[in-house]
Design an enzyme around this catalytic site. Sequence first.
Site, mmCIF file in Angstrom:
data_model
loop_
_atom_site.group_PDB
_atom_site.id
_atom_site.type_symbol
_atom_site.label_atom_id
_atom_site.label_comp_id
_atom_site.label_asym_id
_atom_site.label_seq_id
_atom_site.Cartn_x
_atom_site.Cartn_y
_atom_site.Cartn_z
ATOM 1 N N GLY A 75 -6.789 0.301 3.434
ATOM 2 C CA GLY A 75 -7.811 1.191 3.977
ATOM 3 C C GLY A 75 -7.409 1.936 5.215
ATOM 4 O O GLY A 75 -6.519 2.799 5.169
ATOM 5 N N VAL A 76 -8.035 1.604 6.365
ATOM 6 C CA VAL A 76 -7.887 2.412 7.575
ATOM 7 C C VAL A 76 -7.612 1.512 8.775
ATOM 8 O O VAL A 76 -7.893 0.313 8.760
ATOM 9 C CB VAL A 76 -9.153 3.249 7.847
ATOM 10 C CG1 VAL A 76 -9.487 4.143 6.659
ATOM 11 C CG2 VAL A 76 -10.357 2.365 8.203
ATOM 12 N N ALA A 89 -5.086 5.645 11.354
ATOM 13 C CA ALA A 89 -4.145 5.700 10.235
ATOM 14 C C ALA A 89 -4.847 5.307 8.941
ATOM 15 O O ALA A 89 -5.873 4.615 8.954
ATOM 16 C CB ALA A 89 -2.960 4.771 10.489
ATOM 17 N N LEU A 90 -4.266 5.739 7.822
ATOM 18 C CA LEU A 90 -4.777 5.390 6.503
ATOM 19 C C LEU A 90 -3.632 4.916 5.627
ATOM 20 O O LEU A 90 -2.509 5.415 5.729
ATOM 21 C CB LEU A 90 -5.444 6.585 5.810
ATOM 22 C CG LEU A 90 -6.721 7.164 6.395
ATOM 23 C CD1 LEU A 90 -6.401 8.211 7.448
ATOM 24 C CD2 LEU A 90 -7.567 7.796 5.289
ATOM 25 N N GLY A 91 -3.924 3.974 4.767
ATOM 26 C CA GLY A 91 -2.969 3.532 3.765
ATOM 27 C C GLY A 91 -3.725 2.820 2.658
ATOM 28 O O GLY A 91 -4.435 1.855 2.924
ATOM 29 N N TYR A 151 1.535 -0.162 12.503
ATOM 30 C CA TYR A 151 1.330 -1.304 13.389
ATOM 31 C C TYR A 151 -0.125 -1.741 13.318
ATOM 32 O O TYR A 151 -1.038 -0.914 13.270
ATOM 33 C CB TYR A 151 1.667 -0.920 14.834
ATOM 34 C CG TYR A 151 1.176 -1.926 15.863
ATOM 35 C CD1 TYR A 151 1.860 -3.116 16.080
ATOM 36 C CD2 TYR A 151 0.009 -1.695 16.592
ATOM 37 C CE1 TYR A 151 1.401 -4.045 17.008
ATOM 38 C CE2 TYR A 151 -0.456 -2.601 17.519
ATOM 39 C CZ TYR A 151 0.241 -3.778 17.724
ATOM 40 O OH TYR A 151 -0.220 -4.704 18.635
ATOM 41 N N HIS A 152 -0.352 -3.063 13.283
ATOM 42 C CA HIS A 152 -1.686 -3.631 13.458
ATOM 43 C C HIS A 152 -1.625 -4.603 14.620
ATOM 44 O O HIS A 152 -0.624 -5.312 14.794
ATOM 45 C CB HIS A 152 -2.142 -4.379 12.206
ATOM 46 C CG HIS A 152 -2.330 -3.502 11.010
ATOM 47 N ND1 HIS A 152 -3.197 -2.435 10.997
ATOM 48 C CD2 HIS A 152 -1.761 -3.539 9.776
ATOM 49 C CE1 HIS A 152 -3.157 -1.861 9.816
ATOM 50 N NE2 HIS A 152 -2.292 -2.507 9.062
ATOM 51 N N CYS A 197 4.136 5.891 10.432
ATOM 52 C CA CYS A 197 3.949 6.761 9.264
ATOM 53 C C CYS A 197 5.101 7.733 9.059
ATOM 54 O O CYS A 197 4.944 8.775 8.410
ATOM 55 C CB CYS A 197 2.626 7.518 9.368
ATOM 56 S SG CYS A 197 1.194 6.429 9.409
ATOM 57 N N ARG A 256 0.849 -1.199 0.000
ATOM 58 C CA ARG A 256 0.000 0.000 0.000
ATOM 59 C C ARG A 256 0.878 1.239 0.000
ATOM 60 O O ARG A 256 2.098 1.171 0.159
ATOM 61 C CB ARG A 256 -0.889 0.005 1.255
ATOM 62 C CG ARG A 256 -0.070 -0.102 2.510
ATOM 63 C CD ARG A 256 -0.766 0.261 3.785
ATOM 64 N NE ARG A 256 0.075 -0.074 4.929
ATOM 65 C CZ ARG A 256 1.133 0.607 5.327
ATOM 66 N NH1 ARG A 256 1.515 1.686 4.672
ATOM 67 N NH2 ARG A 256 1.836 0.219 6.381
#
Length: 219
Positions: free
Chosen positions: A166-167, A153-155, A82-83, A184, A76
Amino acid sequence: MTAPPSTHPLEWIVSDGRTPYAEALASMEAHVAAIRAGTAAERVWLVEHDPTYTAGTSARPEDLHDARFPVFNAGRGGQWTYHGPGQRTGYVMLDLQQPHGSVPARDIRAYVHGLEEWLIRTLDHFNIRAERRAGRIGLWVPNRMGGEDKIAALGVRVTRWVSWHGVALNVDPDLDHFGGIVPCGISEFGVTSIHAQGVVATMEQADAALRAAWAGVFG
């Protein structure tokens, strides 16, 4: 030439448990191809991952400080993200050749703006005022020391006008887990969550707020 509108209604899927990141990538890629082929519906897919660091196409190696969790090249846009548990990741797969609510067709900038607005309206359900900042991707809230922290966050990635990725909305993740990266690529600001803002919301309540806010932006 604009493709004809899809005859399939939008799918809204919430996955139980934890979705392996590699599995999510493969599933998104296959579904995006099916949307392009006209054989699948557009989809909003809400998942939760095990602790994971993901690198966008602009990620700098030096911004990965501590690879304490599995690391993936996400493909992306953007830098390091981080998730993990307590964070709701929303993967948005739309045919951007078609307009969606306030988002016109074939306008990626407007699409990203729409994702931001979706999150802003979602957080407003919890009386949290999140704002955009020029030059800083994501959504921001003030902190007690006069600065600002990122709460979402968005990507995104767009392949032949179909969006994916997405987000990521921080509901109640372990904020210490962000310490292994420069989120980011922005080192001078912190990270926060809905819970850290003093709102004890469940993931189910966050999901309900995301769904309620969707129609006001994307129709």
